[in-house]
Design a protein around this motif. Structure first.
Motif, PDB file in Angstrom:
ATOM      1  N   GLU A  39    -101.336 -11.667 -93.561  1.00 60.09           N
ATOM      2  CA  GLU A  39    -102.314 -12.922 -93.835  1.00 60.09           C
ATOM      3  C   GLU A  39    -103.154 -12.334 -95.083  1.00 60.09           C
ATOM      4  O   GLU A  39    -103.438 -13.104 -96.204  1.00 60.09           O
ATOM      5  N   LEU A  40    -103.589 -11.181 -95.010  1.00 66.86           N
ATOM      6  CA  LEU A  40    -104.521 -10.773 -96.109  1.00 66.86           C
ATOM      7  C   LEU A  40    -103.494 -10.620 -97.464  1.00 66.86           C
ATOM      8  O   LEU A  40    -104.120 -10.879 -98.552  1.00 66.86           O
ATOM      9  N   HIS A  41    -102.292 -10.033 -97.335  1.00 66.96           N
ATOM     10  CA  HIS A  41    -101.516  -9.682 -98.460  1.00 66.96           C
ATOM     11  C   HIS A  41    -101.599 -11.214 -99.110  1.00 66.96           C
ATOM     12  O   HIS A  41    -101.349 -11.291-100.318  1.00 66.96           O
ATOM     13  N   ARG A  42    -101.158 -12.123 -98.476  1.00 63.55           N
ATOM     14  CA  ARG A  42    -100.876 -13.589 -99.001  1.00 63.55           C
ATOM     15  C   ARG A  42    -102.133 -14.068 -99.613  1.00 63.55           C
ATOM     16  O   ARG A  42    -102.081 -14.476-100.768  1.00 63.55           O
ATOM     17  N   ALA A  43    -103.232 -13.693 -98.844  1.00 65.57           N
ATOM     18  CA  ALA A  43    -104.666 -14.131 -99.683  1.00 65.57           C
ATOM     19  C   ALA A  43    -105.004 -13.711-101.067  1.00 65.57           C
ATOM     20  O   ALA A  43    -105.497 -14.188-101.759  1.00 65.57           O
ATOM     21  N   VAL A  44    -104.605 -12.170-100.897  1.00 71.32           N
ATOM     22  CA  VAL A  44    -105.060 -11.302-102.054  1.00 71.32           C
ATOM     23  C   VAL A  44    -104.183 -11.992-103.314  1.00 71.32           C
ATOM     24  O   VAL A  44    -104.840 -11.884-104.274  1.00 71.32           O
ATOM     25  N   GLU A  45    -102.996 -12.238-103.002  1.00 67.21           N
ATOM     26  CA  GLU A  45    -102.061 -12.636-104.105  1.00 67.21           C
ATOM     27  C   GLU A  45    -102.438 -14.038-104.446  1.00 67.21           C
ATOM     28  O   GLU A  45    -102.342 -14.486-105.587  1.00 67.21           O
TER      29      GLU A  45
ATOM     30  N   ILE B  46    -104.027  -3.137-101.121  1.00 69.26           N
ATOM     31  CA  ILE B  46    -103.078  -3.985-100.458  1.00 69.26           C
ATOM     32  C   ILE B  46    -101.870  -4.339-101.037  1.00 69.26           C
ATOM     33  O   ILE B  46    -100.864  -4.036-100.230  1.00 69.26           O
ATOM     34  N   VAL B  47    -101.812  -4.619-102.259  1.00 68.96           N
ATOM     35  CA  VAL B  47    -100.745  -4.839-103.190  1.00 68.96           C
ATOM     36  C   VAL B  47     -99.931  -3.559-103.184  1.00 68.96           C
ATOM     37  O   VAL B  47     -98.691  -3.579-102.739  1.00 68.96           O
ATOM     38  N   LYS B  48    -100.271  -2.196-103.145  1.00 78.79           N
ATOM     39  CA  LYS B  48     -99.656  -1.064-103.203  1.00 78.79           C
ATOM     40  C   LYS B  48     -99.010  -0.851-102.024  1.00 78.79           C
ATOM     41  O   LYS B  48     -97.636  -0.469-101.684  1.00 78.79           O
ATOM     42  N   ILE B  49     -99.809  -0.924-100.798  1.00 80.03           N
ATOM     43  CA  ILE B  49     -99.137  -0.982 -99.411  1.00 80.03           C
ATOM     44  C   ILE B  49     -98.155  -1.845 -99.186  1.00 80.03           C
ATOM     45  O   ILE B  49     -97.113  -1.443 -98.456  1.00 80.03           O
ATOM     46  N   PHE B  50     -97.984  -3.068 -99.415  1.00 76.76           N
ATOM     47  CA  PHE B  50     -97.033  -4.004 -99.487  1.00 76.76           C
ATOM     48  C   PHE B  50     -95.745  -3.592-100.300  1.00 76.76           C
ATOM     49  O   PHE B  50     -94.524  -3.908 -99.987  1.00 76.76           O
ATOM     50  N   LYS B  51     -96.106  -3.242-101.443  1.00 81.99           N
ATOM     51  CA  LYS B  51     -94.963  -2.897-102.418  1.00 81.99           C
ATOM     52  C   LYS B  51     -94.306  -1.731-102.024  1.00 81.99           C
ATOM     53  O   LYS B  51     -92.790  -1.609-102.211  1.00 81.99           O
ATOM     54  N   GLU B  52     -94.994  -0.711-101.509  1.00 77.01           N
ATOM     55  CA  GLU B  52     -94.049   0.702-101.051  1.00 77.01           C
ATOM     56  C   GLU B  52     -93.784   0.558 -99.744  1.00 77.01           C
ATOM     57  O   GLU B  52     -93.146   1.616 -99.280  1.00 77.01           O
ATOM     58  N   GLY B  53     -94.013  -0.420 -98.938  1.00 75.98           N
ATOM     59  CA  GLY B  53     -93.989  -0.360 -97.644  1.00 75.98           C
ATOM     60  C   GLY B  53     -95.061   0.029 -96.610  1.00 75.98           C
ATOM     61  O   GLY B  53     -95.449   1.297 -96.838  1.00 75.98           O
ATOM     62  N   ARG B  54     -95.599  -1.061 -95.735  1.00 72.06           N
ATOM     63  CA  ARG B  54     -96.774  -0.470 -94.906  1.00 72.06           C
ATOM     64  C   ARG B  54     -96.400   0.265 -94.083  1.00 72.06           C
ATOM     65  O   ARG B  54     -97.243   0.925 -93.482  1.00 72.06           O
TER      66      ARG B  54
END
Length: 170
Positions: free
Chosen positions: A137-143, A157-165
C-alpha cells in the motif's frame, strides 16, 4: 552540531544545524523502517514546524547525524522519537544530493513485537501522528501521490520494490 560531508560522504567537520538551511552543505541522516509482526511499516507524519518537508510522511524514525556514526544516530533517535529501542540492521545508503546540498540517508530496518508496538510514543515536536501501513500500500501511494512523502522515503521504498523487498526486509 551536525556532521558535514562532501559529495562522496567524506567527513568535513561539524556545523550548526542552521548552516544547512542555506542549501550550501551536505549532511548525514539515519532512517529506520520499523516493521510490526504483520509486516506493516510505521510512518511518521512530520510536524508543520519542521524546516525540511513539513507535513509529509517519512520513515519510522529520521535523524540528522550529529558528530556520531549513522548507527549511534539511529539508536539515539529511536529513543527520542518513539521511546523504544529494538535491534536493527543497515540496509543501504541513498544519496539525496542536488548540487552541493542535501544528505546521505542510511536506511536501517528493524522489527518490533506486538508488545513493543504498544509502547511506542511519538514525539509531538517531531511528528503530528504515526500510523502503520502495509508495504505494498505504501509503495502504491508513493508512486501515485509522491508529494505526500519525503524524497528520501520515496527513494528508499522505490529501491526496495525495484530490487526485491525480500532482499532487504526480514
Amino acid at each position: 552540531m551536525i556532521t558535514e560531508v562532501d559529495k562522496n560522504d567524506n567527513f568535513l567537520g561539524l556545523r550548526a544545524r542552521e548552516d544547512f538551511y542555506s542549501g550550501d552543505h551536505i549532511h548525514r541522516a539515519s532512517q529506520l523502517i520499523l516493521l510490526d509482526p504483520e509486516n506493516r511499516m510505521l510512518l511518521q507524519k512530520r510536524s508543520p514546524a519542521k524546516f525540511w518537508f513539513p507535513n509529509r510522511y517519512t520513515y519510522s524514525v529520521s535523524g540528522t547525524v550529529a558528530g556520531e556514526s549513522y548507527e549511534a544516530c539511529m539508536e539515539r533517535e529511536m529513543l527520542e522519537e518513539l521511546g523504544i529501542s529494538i535491534p536493527f540492521r543497515r540496509l543501504f545508503k541513498i544519496p539525496c544530493i542536488s548540487g552541493n546540498k542535501g544528505a546521505y540517508h542510511t536506511v536501517f530496518t528493524g522489527r518490533c513485537t506486538e508488545e513493543t508496538a504498544h509502547l511506542i510514543r511519538f514525539d509531538p515536536g517531531e511528528a503530528v501522528s504515526v500510523e502503520w501501513i502495509g508495504l505494498e500500500e505504501l509503495h502504491r501511494a508513493v508512486e501515485t501521490e509522491p508529494g505526500k512523502y519525503t524524497p528520501s522515503l520515496r527513494a528508499g521504498i522505490v529501491k526496495i520494490f525495484k530490487e526485491g523487498r525480500e532482499k532487504y526486509l526480514f
